[in-house]
Design an enzyme around this catalytic site. Structure first.
Site, PDB file in Angstrom:
ATOM      1  N   CYS A 162       0.683  -1.590   0.019  1.00  0.00           N
ATOM      2  CA  CYS A 162      -0.220  -0.198   0.150  1.00  0.00           C
ATOM      3  C   CYS A 162       0.883   1.174  -0.075  1.00  0.00           C
ATOM      4  O   CYS A 162       0.285   2.534  -0.094  1.00  0.00           O
ATOM      5  CB  CYS A 162      -1.106  -0.343   1.296  1.00  0.00           C
ATOM      6  SG  CYS A 162      -2.134  -1.795   1.209  1.00  0.00           S
ATOM      7  N   HIS A 291      -3.327   7.936   6.450  1.00  0.00           N
ATOM      8  CA  HIS A 291      -3.485   6.164   5.795  1.00  0.00           C
ATOM      9  C   HIS A 291      -4.857   5.823   6.438  1.00  0.00           C
ATOM     10  O   HIS A 291      -5.533   4.955   4.962  1.00  0.00           O
ATOM     11  CB  HIS A 291      -2.395   5.337   6.319  1.00  0.00           C
ATOM     12  CG  HIS A 291      -2.385   4.182   4.886  1.00  0.00           C
ATOM     13  ND1 HIS A 291      -2.746   3.965   3.714  1.00  0.00           N
ATOM     14  CD2 HIS A 291      -1.942   2.554   5.764  1.00  0.00           C
ATOM     15  CE1 HIS A 291      -2.534   2.764   3.527  1.00  0.00           C
ATOM     16  NE2 HIS A 291      -2.567   1.786   4.220  1.00  0.00           N
ATOM     17  N   HIS A 325      -9.975   2.221  -0.032  1.00  0.00           N
ATOM     18  CA  HIS A 325      -8.111   1.492  -0.172  1.00  0.00           C
ATOM     19  C   HIS A 325      -8.223   1.224  -1.550  1.00  0.00           C
ATOM     20  O   HIS A 325      -8.160  -0.061  -1.544  1.00  0.00           O
ATOM     21  CB  HIS A 325      -8.054   1.165   1.427  1.00  0.00           C
ATOM     22  CG  HIS A 325      -6.547   0.242   1.179  1.00  0.00           C
ATOM     23  ND1 HIS A 325      -5.731   1.217   0.483  1.00  0.00           N
ATOM     24  CD2 HIS A 325      -5.918   0.008   2.498  1.00  0.00           C
ATOM     25  CE1 HIS A 325      -4.683   0.656   0.962  1.00  0.00           C
ATOM     26  NE2 HIS A 325      -4.381   0.296   2.305  1.00  0.00           N
TER      27      HIS A 325
END
Lengths: 398, 260
Positions: A162, A291, A325
């Protein structure tokens, strides 16, 4: 002296729409794009950030070998906000060999490989229309974009879960600083695939409702797909941009493959390094894009790290409630959000946040608000304990 | 960009270590394509050791041996890992699971499926908190990783551990492209400062291709089908100082000049 590259063009496509205007409208209107996932085998109960219309996207005739969902999203993203035109102009100015391509993805065109395995008889070869090199291969994304834009500089794909596309901004800056490139296309693309959906489900991280990062009642993540690109150049090149990257930090948790360090050690290291490189104190960061995945552990650990490094009063939010996400593309999308925030002088809210976690020290913004922003930070933390933090700045603000 | 090669390691098909690789590259020993000893990483806990694939074991073995040969602390280096092919065994395990009713994927296979699994396990085993990048650049993966290592080092002044590893696919994935032979190379690269040890390496970008091929006839097939083995011409230059050309992503070439 570290080189701080101007950002002369950027764009993104995600579940809230195509291009910067759609992104800005969604941010200011607090309207998200997550929809219920229709699981063909009826197992997953979750929401996804799907990009509509990818089935209709056609790659240029000379590049149809590269056809896969991920490269279609790359193609669609290149067409937004005049991005490819700006790259073409820069190519004419500096020459193709002086322009690099460094893009991030976690799964590239793996959906094509999954389809081939699902269709496989169990004996003999996989279906012949599956071309590994041009779809599932991680380099396929950067190779496609390199050929699509007719560029001849260094090209590679960063795949660090990520944090993948976040890190590409660093490589772009380094390539220009070293004198190897005059401009670099950075960013990344990740698309919905079985591997990510079933994998995160196996880790019991998928939320049954649209993700609610930083909420006391958060239940996990929603997975999305997105493409985002930015053009870093040696100088602003007549673009009139006031946007630049002024610092970055990277670290490794060295703790666990899929859980963050319990005290957020790596997150703190990355943020501290990015601050130091920017020459800023914590109090000078006007907004942090977290995040903020919506998983219990990530959000708690990140909250504490931000509160310690920047102070708990800093304006902050997770924007994953809008598009989910987007994994390896999250860094590119969230860079686009931060750059949009700097340009529009807004601090994005934290969509789907209703009841802030009472244990949290930071107070994420419930709504998108007008704000004087000069310096803004974005965090991404990936599996393998890979952390990356960028600081962007608007030269002409205040 | 100028740097020094402070440590080097090789593990792969027909090469247990850099010592054996040197003998093969010098023509003092014949190459056995079918011999492969995949090391057990001593730096991982017993639990993690059971979970890692052959690709990760090759990469960690190369990383450990390179650090040992440089005599530098494992935790102090920035890291660049590359694999062009990725972890075929893990990918195939995940995709095979999708063929079962319910499509349930193993959580361990999933977290091992990220491209930076090698880097993640290395950071855990070596307690390395530094910056770490994992990349892929097709046949130009090794050149791209060398370029990235040189960029990092020249801008941070910190040493870099560079690891490239590829392991062959198994059927049916192996039918999608040739992937014969396993190869992992590790290098500890340091700034060229006073007291720095090892051969000098000068890297220049934007030179003309094509990439240098291996001078070692027996290894030509490995050089062609195992992307990490694109490092072999540079290894040959370490034995006989000269300039070699490496591809860094398709169509972009670096020259790498070794001087003693």
């Amino acid at each position: 002296m570290t080189f701080l590259p101007p950002i002369t063009a950027y764009t993104c496509v995600c579940a809230v729409g195509r291009g910067r205007d759609a992104l800005r409208a969604a941010l200011t209107g607090m309207v998200g794009g997550l929809t219920r996932f229709d699981d063909p085998v009826g197992v997953l109960d979750t929401f996804v950030g799907r990009v509509d219309g990818l089935d209709a996207v056609e790659l240029p005739a000379n590049l149809t070998d590269y056809d896969c969902r991920n490269n279609r999203l790359a193609e669609l993203t290149l067409r937004q906000d005049g991005f490819e035109d700006r790259v073409r102009a820069v190519r004419d100015r500096y020459g193709a060999a002086r322009i690099g391509v460094v893009l991030g993805t976690s799964t590239s065109g793996i959906a094509s490989g999954e389809d081939a395995f699902l269709a496989w008889s169990g004996e003999g070869p996989l279906q012949s229309d599956f071309v590994f090199e041009h779809s599932q291969d991680l380099y396929s994304l950067s190779d496609f974009v390199r050929r699509r834009l007719a560029l001849g500089g260094p090209s590679y794909t960063i795949s660090a879960a990520c944090a993948s596309s976040t890190k590409t901004f660093i490589d772009g800056a380094q390539l220009i600083a070293a004198g190897l490139c005059d401009a670099v296309v950075v960013g990344g693309v990740d698309t919905l695939c079985e591997t990510s959906l079933r994998g995160f489900n196996a880790l019991q991280l998928l939320s049954p409702v649209p993700c609610r990062p930083n909420d006391a009642d958060r239940q996990g993540i929603s997975i999305g797909e997105a493409g985002g690109f930015a053009l870093l150049e040696r100088d602003e090149g007549g673009s009139g941009t006031a946007l630049r990257m002024i610092g970055y930090g990277e670290s490794s948790d060295a703790h666990h493959m899929s859980s963050p360090h319990p005290e957020g050690l790596g997150a703190r290291l990355a943020m501290t390094e990015a601050l130091e490189m920017s020459g800023l104190r914590g109090g000078q960061i006007d907004y942090v894009n977290m995040h903020g995945t919506g998983s219990h552990l990530n959000d708690r650990v990140e909250d504490r790290a931000i509160a310690d490094v920047l102070g708990p009063a800093v304006k902050c939010s997770s924007t994953k409630g809008w598009m989910g996400h987007t994994l390896g593309a999250a860094g590119a999308v969230e860079a686009a959000i931060v750059l949009t925030a700097l340009e529009a002088q807004i601090a994005p809210g934290n969509l789907n946040l209703k009841r802030p976690d009472p244990e949290a020290r930071c107070r994420p913004l419930m709504e998108t608000v007008p704000a004087e922003l000069r310096h803004a930070m974005t965090n991404n933390f990936g599996f393998g304990g890979n952390n990356c933090c960028l600081v962007f700045s608007r030269d002409d603000a205040r | 960009m100028r740097l020094r090669v402070a440590g080097i390691s090789v593990i792969g098909s027909g090469m247990v270590d850099w010592g054996q690789a040197q003998r093969i590259l010098r023509g003092a020993e014949s190459w056995d394509a079918d011999a492969l000893t995949v090391p057990t990483p001593t730096i991982l806990s017993a639990n993690e050791r059971r979970r890692v694939s052959k690709l990760v074991r090759l990469a960690l073995g190369a990383a450990e041996a390179a650090c040992d040969s440089a005599g530098l602390a494992r935790g102090a280096m920035d890291c660049v890992f590359t694999s062009a092919l990725g972890d075929g065994a893990v990918t195939q395990a995940v995709m095979s699971a999708l063929r079962q009713p319910g499509r349930a994927v193993s959580p361990t296979h999933f977290h091992n499926s990220v491209h930076n699994a090698m880097a993640g396990y290395w950071s855990i085993g070596s307690q390395n908190h530094q910056a770490s990048t994992s990349l892929a650049g097709g046949q130009g993966s090794f050149g791209a990783a060398l370029l990235k290592a040189a960029l990092s080092l020249s801008q941070s002044g910190r040493p870099v551990l560079l690891v490239a590893a590829d392991h062959p696919f198994q059927p049916p994935l192996s039918g999608t492209r040739p992937t014969d032979g396993a190869f992992a190379v590790g290098a500890v690269l340091t700034p060229d400062v006073e007291g720095a040890a090892g051969p000098l390496l000068d890297i220049e970008g934007g030179v003309n291709g094509p990439a240098s091929e291996t001078d070692t006839k027996a290894l030509h097939g490995l050089w062609q089908t195992c992307p990490a083995a694109r490092a072999i011409p540079l290894l040959e230059a370490l034995l006989n100082p000269k300039t070699v050309v490496l591809e860094a992503g398709t169509g972009y070439f670096l020259s790498a000049t070794v001087s003693p």
